[in-house]
Design a protein around this motif. Sequence first.
Motif, PDB file in Angstrom:
ATOM      1  N   PRO A  38      19.173   7.302 109.276  1.00 56.88           N
ATOM      2  CA  PRO A  38      17.900   7.242 108.506  1.00 56.88           C
ATOM      3  C   PRO A  38      17.414   6.283 107.531  1.00 56.88           C
ATOM      4  N   SER A  39      16.581   6.346 107.199  1.00 51.79           N
ATOM      5  CA  SER A  39      16.225   5.024 106.208  1.00 51.79           C
ATOM      6  C   SER A  39      15.274   5.622 105.102  1.00 51.79           C
ATOM      7  N   LEU A  40      14.790   4.596 104.152  1.00 51.52           N
ATOM      8  CA  LEU A  40      14.307   5.139 102.817  1.00 51.52           C
ATOM      9  C   LEU A  40      12.960   5.645 103.162  1.00 51.52           C
ATOM     10  N   ILE A  41      12.675   6.713 102.565  1.00 54.13           N
ATOM     11  CA  ILE A  41      11.164   7.415 102.836  1.00 54.13           C
ATOM     12  C   ILE A  41      10.445   7.443 101.425  1.00 54.13           C
ATOM     13  N   ASN A  42      11.082   7.448 100.274  1.00 55.08           N
ATOM     14  CA  ASN A  42      10.349   7.435  99.146  1.00 55.08           C
ATOM     15  C   ASN A  42       9.985   5.911  98.455  1.00 55.08           C
ATOM     16  N   ARG A  43       9.688   5.726  97.236  1.00 57.20           N
ATOM     17  CA  ARG A  43       9.464   4.645  96.632  1.00 57.20           C
ATOM     18  C   ARG A  43      10.197   4.448  95.318  1.00 57.20           C
ATOM     19  N   PRO A  44      11.506   4.279  95.211  1.00 55.07           N
ATOM     20  CA  PRO A  44      12.138   4.146  94.165  1.00 55.07           C
ATOM     21  C   PRO A  44      11.438   3.314  93.047  1.00 55.07           C
ATOM     22  N   SER A  45      11.569   3.599  91.654  1.00 55.88           N
ATOM     23  CA  SER A  45      10.957   3.003  90.541  1.00 55.88           C
ATOM     24  C   SER A  45      11.348   1.585  90.481  1.00 55.88           C
ATOM     25  N   ASP A  46      12.553   1.331  90.619  1.00 50.32           N
ATOM     26  CA  ASP A  46      13.299  -0.068  90.463  1.00 50.32           C
ATOM     27  C   ASP A  46      12.884  -1.107  91.611  1.00 50.32           C
ATOM     28  N   GLY A  47      12.013  -0.430  92.602  1.00 45.90           N
ATOM     29  CA  GLY A  47      11.630  -1.338  93.593  1.00 45.90           C
ATOM     30  C   GLY A  47      12.474  -1.395  94.780  1.00 45.90           C
ATOM     31  N   SER A  48      13.874  -1.045  94.498  1.00 44.61           N
ATOM     32  CA  SER A  48      14.662  -0.997  95.530  1.00 44.61           C
ATOM     33  C   SER A  48      15.640   0.300  95.244  1.00 44.61           C
ATOM     34  N   GLU A  49      16.468   0.527  96.398  1.00 52.03           N
ATOM     35  CA  GLU A  49      17.478   1.719  96.027  1.00 52.03           C
ATOM     36  C   GLU A  49      18.518   1.306  95.064  1.00 52.03           C
ATOM     37  N   ARG A  50      18.816   2.204  94.413  1.00 53.26           N
ATOM     38  CA  ARG A  50      20.072   2.078  93.507  1.00 53.26           C
ATOM     39  C   ARG A  50      21.268   2.652  93.965  1.00 53.26           C
ATOM     40  N   SER A  51      22.325   2.019  93.615  1.00 58.85           N
ATOM     41  CA  SER A  51      23.628   2.596  94.303  1.00 58.85           C
ATOM     42  C   SER A  51      24.078   3.672  93.314  1.00 58.85           C
ATOM     43  N   VAL A  52      24.658   4.934  94.175  1.00 56.34           N
ATOM     44  CA  VAL A  52      24.831   6.029  93.530  1.00 56.34           C
ATOM     45  C   VAL A  52      26.225   6.381  93.445  1.00 56.34           C
ATOM     46  N   SER A  53      26.764   7.502  93.242  1.00 62.78           N
ATOM     47  CA  SER A  53      28.447   8.029  93.236  1.00 62.78           C
ATOM     48  C   SER A  53      28.389   9.088  94.586  1.00 62.78           C
ATOM     49  N   ALA A  54      27.248   9.944  94.684  1.00 62.81           N
ATOM     50  CA  ALA A  54      27.243  10.939  95.653  1.00 62.81           C
ATOM     51  C   ALA A  54      25.958  11.357  95.980  1.00 62.81           C
ATOM     52  N   ILE A  55      25.835  12.003  97.325  1.00 63.32           N
ATOM     53  CA  ILE A  55      24.520  12.178  97.921  1.00 63.32           C
ATOM     54  C   ILE A  55      24.750  13.880  98.571  1.00 63.32           C
ATOM     55  N   LEU A  56      23.669  14.353  98.701  1.00 58.76           N
ATOM     56  CA  LEU A  56      23.482  15.721  99.504  1.00 58.76           C
ATOM     57  C   LEU A  56      23.036  15.109 100.738  1.00 58.76           C
ATOM     58  N   GLU A  57      23.666  15.723 102.132  1.00 61.95           N
ATOM     59  CA  GLU A  57      23.223  15.281 103.264  1.00 61.95           C
ATOM     60  C   GLU A  57      22.783  16.344 104.175  1.00 61.95           C
ATOM     61  N   ALA A  58      21.572  16.190 104.968  1.00 60.11           N
ATOM     62  CA  ALA A  58      21.182  17.172 105.986  1.00 60.11           C
ATOM     63  C   ALA A  58      21.674  16.737 107.282  1.00 60.11           C
ATOM     64  N   ILE A  59      22.366  17.337 108.053  1.00 58.98           N
ATOM     65  CA  ILE A  59      23.279  16.834 108.979  1.00 58.98           C
ATOM     66  C   ILE A  59      22.873  17.785 110.214  1.00 58.98           C
ATOM     67  N   SER A  60      22.350  17.240 111.234  1.00 59.16           N
ATOM     68  CA  SER A  60      22.159  17.730 112.771  1.00 59.16           C
ATOM     69  C   SER A  60      23.488  17.518 113.490  1.00 59.16           C
ATOM     70  N   THR A  61      24.184  18.575 113.973  1.00 58.91           N
ATOM     71  CA  THR A  61      25.445  18.643 114.940  1.00 58.91           C
ATOM     72  C   THR A  61      25.042  18.729 116.469  1.00 58.91           C
ATOM     73  N   ALA A  62      23.897  18.521 116.657  1.00 60.19           N
ATOM     74  CA  ALA A  62      23.343  19.012 118.089  1.00 60.19           C
ATOM     75  C   ALA A  62      23.959  17.845 119.061  1.00 60.19           C
ATOM     76  N   PRO A  63      24.476  18.162 120.239  1.00 60.65           N
ATOM     77  CA  PRO A  63      24.731  17.311 121.161  1.00 60.65           C
ATOM     78  C   PRO A  63      23.545  16.484 121.752  1.00 60.65           C
ATOM     79  N   ASN A  64      23.607  15.480 122.504  1.00 56.43           N
ATOM     80  CA  ASN A  64      22.642  14.944 123.193  1.00 56.43           C
ATOM     81  C   ASN A  64      22.356  15.639 124.442  1.00 56.43           C
ATOM     82  N   GLY A  65      20.813  15.798 124.542  1.00 54.57           N
ATOM     83  CA  GLY A  65      20.248  16.800 125.566  1.00 54.57           C
ATOM     84  C   GLY A  65      19.504  15.881 126.553  1.00 54.57           C
ATOM     85  N   GLN A  66      18.527  16.579 127.083  1.00 54.75           N
ATOM     86  CA  GLN A  66      17.553  15.815 128.189  1.00 54.75           C
ATOM     87  C   GLN A  66      16.237  15.296 127.366  1.00 54.75           C
ATOM     88  N   ALA A  67      15.890  14.388 127.943  1.00 54.66           N
ATOM     89  CA  ALA A  67      14.675  13.725 127.552  1.00 54.66           C
ATOM     90  C   ALA A  67      13.342  14.788 127.463  1.00 54.66           C
TER      91      ALA A  67
END
Length: 836
Positions: free
Chosen positions: A373-402
């Motif tokens: 994943p990559s940054l989608i919003n626009r942080p007010s500092d002009g770049s991402e600030r380092s943080v201590s903990a995040i929440l993650e949305a995770i896909s555990t799906a296996p690779n399938g067909q095109a």
Amino acid sequence: MYLKFKRMPAFLLAFILVFSSLPVSAATLSPGIHHETISTSVGGYPQKVNKLSIDVTNPYTKIEYGVSNPINTLKTVTNLSKEHTYPSHNVVGAINASFYTFENRYPSYLLAKNDQIVNLGRVSTNFNDYMYVPAAFGVTAENKAKVGRYSLERTIEHNGSSFKTTDMNRDRANNELILYTEGLREDKTRQNQYGIEVVVTGVTKKVDSQLKFGEKVTGKVSAIRPYGQYTSSTIPKDGFVLSASGTSSAKLSSMKIGDDVSLTVDVDSAWKGSQFMLASGPLLVQDGKSALTIDITAGRATERTPRTAVATDATGSRAYFITVDGRQSGYSQGMTLIEFSKYLVSIGAYNAINLDGGGSTAMVTRRYGNVYPSLINRPSDGSERSVSAILEAISTAPNGQATHVNVSQDQEGIVAVGASLGFKVNYVLDQYYNPLKVDSTKLELQEVSNGVGKIENNRFVGVKAGTGQITAKYDTATVSIPVTVTDTIEQLVASPSEVRVGLGESANFQVNGISKNQKVIFNPAAVSWTTTGGVGSINGTTFNAGNSEATGSITGTFGSARVSIPVTVSNKSLQVSGLDSLTGLKAETIRSSATIGLEKTLQAKEGSSSLKLSYDFSSFAEGTSVSYLTWPNGLSIPAAPKKIGAWVYGDGANHWLRAAITDANGRETVIDFTQDGGLNWVGWKYVEATIPTNVQSPVKLNKIYIAETSSAKKGKGSIWIDQVQAVYSNQPIPTKSFVPSSSARVVDTNKQFTVTFNQQMNSAFFNTKHVYVEDEFGARQSVAVRTGSDATKVVVSAPTGGYVKGKSYRLVVTHFVPNGKGVRMVKDSITEFKVQ
């Protein structure tokens, strides 16, 4: 964001907010995870909202928190997401989460996973604090997303009796018993003398990070702080402190040195067995209504700032990650906590909790075709600030067909009759939106509708004017590609629209056809070319310059369409800005303060003034500090320059001098005048920044700036900039620092100069950095500089072997040389001389 606590009374307030709905862009990131970017208006200000909707009932979807190892290492949401992505565990979206303690970078509040305490943290004392009411987000043992209050029960056992503490890791009030652990993130309890404290050590597990809920640990009393003692207790690394006052003191009165004392920390039944829980606050939405657990008149609640939250629906089957950008006038102003709460209700939140915000607000999503994943919003500092903990949305799906194949033309535009067009595969996704490896050889063009073209050698060839669809196959996936064919070219357009090139050098250009305001793909070899002014010759779309300076044009003809390109053949640079006016310029900053102004006292390199950029990095220890000279609308640079040059008067502070340009496609590229730490000179110096060959001209200069990555070098100072120029030749004529004067004094080759001041100077500055000799092209000579008979004199000796006969030089004492009281000169002292 880091926290400081104050006490204020709590109030409740209700009012109506009006939300103006504006455009939405959306994408499915995995079968259970959906992203939306929403432009809206709240509080009379524009707001940019990013929302992740997560279906936790989907068998391939889960939510986790993410931290670094060790836990007190700060990283950006982007970097943590990348670290936690691996096969069948793809982080497809994430947001910043926990507040953290600035001094030691630990998360401020509780983190637990499968009933294991990962970070015990602390709670708040005051009504205007985020965590006055303990609350958390997590996923329960039943796989339900949950936002709500929680309670920790801390049970103490001593000599067969047990009792509970009032709370933990916060200020002790009268008649309270408080537990203190390393989670306070202070070395001492810092409580007053009106109570007693018992220190327990020898506990075999870390109370803050190794206990399970309900697990008992035992240590021994190693110290007792009696009532009236001013020095508070030191919190041990292998135990805890019990601090009691008033009526609660009796619970500790029987404890003696060497006694066994046990501690059990447990969570209430609603959270017991949860997959994880991440504490934060305040609560924003409770049971579908705006209801904040903070004093809503407090500054934290009324500030208009970027915000981050996590919410759930009424069933716990769906969670929402929400960010609102802020502090960006005209784009997104940010919300107050009350506005944020009301807005969350408006988009379907049933329960919601506030997370760290401000400059920490960040959301990342996985773009189609990308692994990470990559940054989608626009942080007010002009770049991402380092943080201590995040929440993650995770896909555990296996690779399938095109299943989803993205294909585009390998050239932009509509197709001329008879022209050939290829296609490229941009990305391939399976049925779970996982990226698959792209193999362009698998793309097979099969047929064309409406007779507008045909397939030859897996390429499309235009046959007649009109629109149609190309049907293609990629593995088992079918792809439909729209195509337009034209039989007319109304106009020719060349890019760049002007050619500047050095003697005997070459320059490439592109020529495109236009029909009905659309670019036409055609064979440029069919264009007939002529030149004027003796500038050189044409071979296809390559111009080969002659060996003498010239101006003229290149003219191309295709049917009735015609284009003419002005040409300049010269090794000379082109000045694009003398920086004699502040019109169209401004100062911008990241983690710094800065001003710009016209400098008319210090000698300019060209014209009557130079531009002074003053910076101050001293108040920003963390992150990269940057001070910009900015052209908000961009400074247009004609033709296709190879470099950008400028005269820069340095302050010797060893910062990083850079620039940012935008190419013809609007893509920004950063170029370097120096390496990191390379702005190490004092006085005027000509510097150049090379433009990468893949940058498509014409370009615009957006910024010249100084940056500092090291906290040890974050001071304040000024640099001066003048005579910004574009360089077009690989062998440009050297830029002169000065034009020799016929009246300059004449000296012999080994001339020794003594400069005498009218007052005592700071002789520490009598060195070749601050006092130098340069030739007319700015090349500094290897002179020797020393203090004379006293600090009113500086002696400058000729280089070994002497100066070159017939050449002109300047002796420069920079204005950075101060007197004995630290006052600098107002301008440089310059002595020009010619060697006989």
